[in-house]
Design a protein around this motif. Structure first.
Motif, PDB file in Angstrom:
ATOM      1  N   ARG A  92       0.835  -1.202   0.000  1.00 44.90           N
ATOM      2  CA  ARG A  92       0.000   0.000   0.000  1.00 44.90           C
ATOM      3  C   ARG A  92       0.874   1.258   0.000  1.00 44.90           C
ATOM      4  O   ARG A  92       0.591   2.210  -0.731  1.00 44.90           O
ATOM      5  N   GLU A  96       0.811   4.272  -2.699  1.00 41.89           N
ATOM      6  CA  GLU A  96       0.510   5.621  -2.217  1.00 41.89           C
ATOM      7  C   GLU A  96       1.666   6.583  -2.461  1.00 41.89           C
ATOM      8  O   GLU A  96       1.487   7.800  -2.364  1.00 41.89           O
ATOM      9  N   LYS A 101      -0.958   8.745 -11.279  1.00 41.05           N
ATOM     10  CA  LYS A 101      -1.378   7.405 -11.703  1.00 41.05           C
ATOM     11  C   LYS A 101      -1.204   7.224 -13.203  1.00 41.05           C
ATOM     12  O   LYS A 101      -0.889   6.120 -13.676  1.00 41.05           O
ATOM     13  N   TRP A 162      -5.560  -1.436  -9.115  1.00 43.26           N
ATOM     14  CA  TRP A 162      -5.479  -0.047  -8.641  1.00 43.26           C
ATOM     15  C   TRP A 162      -5.616   0.955  -9.786  1.00 43.26           C
ATOM     16  O   TRP A 162      -6.242   2.008  -9.632  1.00 43.26           O
ATOM     17  N   ASP A 165      -9.212   1.435 -10.393  1.00 44.00           N
ATOM     18  CA  ASP A 165     -10.040   1.631  -9.201  1.00 44.00           C
ATOM     19  C   ASP A 165     -10.472   3.089  -9.073  1.00 44.00           C
ATOM     20  O   ASP A 165      -9.640   3.997  -9.063  1.00 44.00           O
ATOM     21  N   THR A 166     -11.771   3.301  -8.942  1.00 45.53           N
ATOM     22  CA  THR A 166     -12.296   4.657  -8.758  1.00 45.53           C
ATOM     23  C   THR A 166     -12.985   4.807  -7.404  1.00 45.53           C
ATOM     24  O   THR A 166     -13.658   5.807  -7.160  1.00 45.53           O
ATOM     25  N   SER A 167     -12.814   3.827  -6.529  1.00 48.82           N
ATOM     26  CA  SER A 167     -13.449   3.893  -5.216  1.00 48.82           C
ATOM     27  C   SER A 167     -12.778   4.962  -4.348  1.00 48.82           C
ATOM     28  O   SER A 167     -11.635   5.358  -4.587  1.00 48.82           O
ATOM     29  N   HIS A 170      -9.270   4.564  -2.713  1.00 44.98           N
ATOM     30  CA  HIS A 170      -8.849   3.261  -3.237  1.00 44.98           C
ATOM     31  C   HIS A 170      -9.189   2.124  -2.274  1.00 44.98           C
ATOM     32  O   HIS A 170      -8.442   1.135  -2.164  1.00 44.98           O
ATOM     33  N   THR A 173      -9.162  -1.308  -3.788  1.00 42.97           N
ATOM     34  CA  THR A 173      -7.825  -1.856  -4.043  1.00 42.97           C
ATOM     35  C   THR A 173      -7.258  -2.511  -2.797  1.00 42.97           C
ATOM     36  O   THR A 173      -6.677  -3.602  -2.853  1.00 42.97           O
TER      37      THR A 173
END
Length: 232
Positions: A92, A96, A101, A162, A165-167, A170, A173
């Motif tokens: 992670r 991060e 991205k 990732w 991923d649009t949550s 993340h 992810t």
């Protein structure tokens, strides 16, 4: 006028300048040329720093993220966590560390090309090696390879997830990462059960002995090559 910046400063300036263009032109020769202009660095000097141009810039971008990950692992209080949670935290932290991205997306496309696939695989392996090493792994047999190979699979799959991923924050992810690590831990549980079973343990004595003879590559410099040294 001679450029008085140090080599690390020049490399950082080129990379920072390139990141502005990567979203539009990818890790390409156009990006490399624009970075030279924006950073006010002679193209010949830039080539001496990054001989393959944008490809080496992309690898430098990856290495920068690795360095930030290692620094964060060292300063975060991870000692109280289970080892699988420390691994998850390290992956992670690595993701991060990325501020752009799209630069990773473009690098993934670049290293998917057959000519650069080896570079991409080496970069992923290097990231996973740093994670294990920074977390204190002391394996000196086949486990050294199996740990890094397994984590490389987990890391690569998580990066791809990732990227799409649009949550919020993340969250999807990190849930995906936890599931992949849980899958790996199930394999370790099976291995542990085999070692505890007297019959199966006996059958594995030979193969385990062979695997124990496989050693990780030496990190010491070769003494028989130019530019190396022999400690006294």
């Amino acid at each position: 006028m001679e450029d008085t910046r140090s080599t690390p400063e020049l490399r950082a300036a080129l990379l920072d300048a390139a990141l502005i263009h990567v979203a539009f032109d990818g890790w390409s020769q156009a990006t490399f040329a624009a970075a030279c202009t924006d950073a006010d660095i002679d193209p010949a000097l830039a080539k001496s720093l990054f001989p393959r141009g944008a490809v080496d810039l992309a690898l430098a971008f990856h290495a920068r993220g690795d360095a930030e990950m290692v620094a964060r692992i060292k300063r975060e209080p991870l000692d109280g966590l289970r080892f699988r949670d420390r691994i998850a935290a390290a992956v992670r932290y690595r993701l991060e560390a990325v501020e752009d991205k799209e630069a990773v997306r473009r690098a993934t496309t670049l290293f998917a090309l057959p000519v650069y696939a080896g570079d991409g695989a080496k970069a992923v392996w290097g990231t996973c090696d740093l994670i294990w090493e920074t977390l204190g792994d002391r394996s000196d047999d086949f486990n050294w390879y199996s740990k890094r190979a397994t984590l490389s699979g987990v890391y690569s799959a998580t990066v791809l997830y990732w990227l799409g991923d649009t949550s919020e924050d993340h969250a999807a992810t990190w849930a995906f990462l936890d599931r992949r690590i849980d899958d790996v831990m199930k394999i370790e549980e099976v291995k542990g059960a085999v070692n505890k079973n007297p019959l199966l343990r006996g059958l594995m004595t030979g193969p385990n002995w062979v695997l124990s003879q496989i050693k990780p590559p030496s990190k010491l410099p070769r003494a028989d090559l130019p530019g190396s040294y022999r400690p006294k």
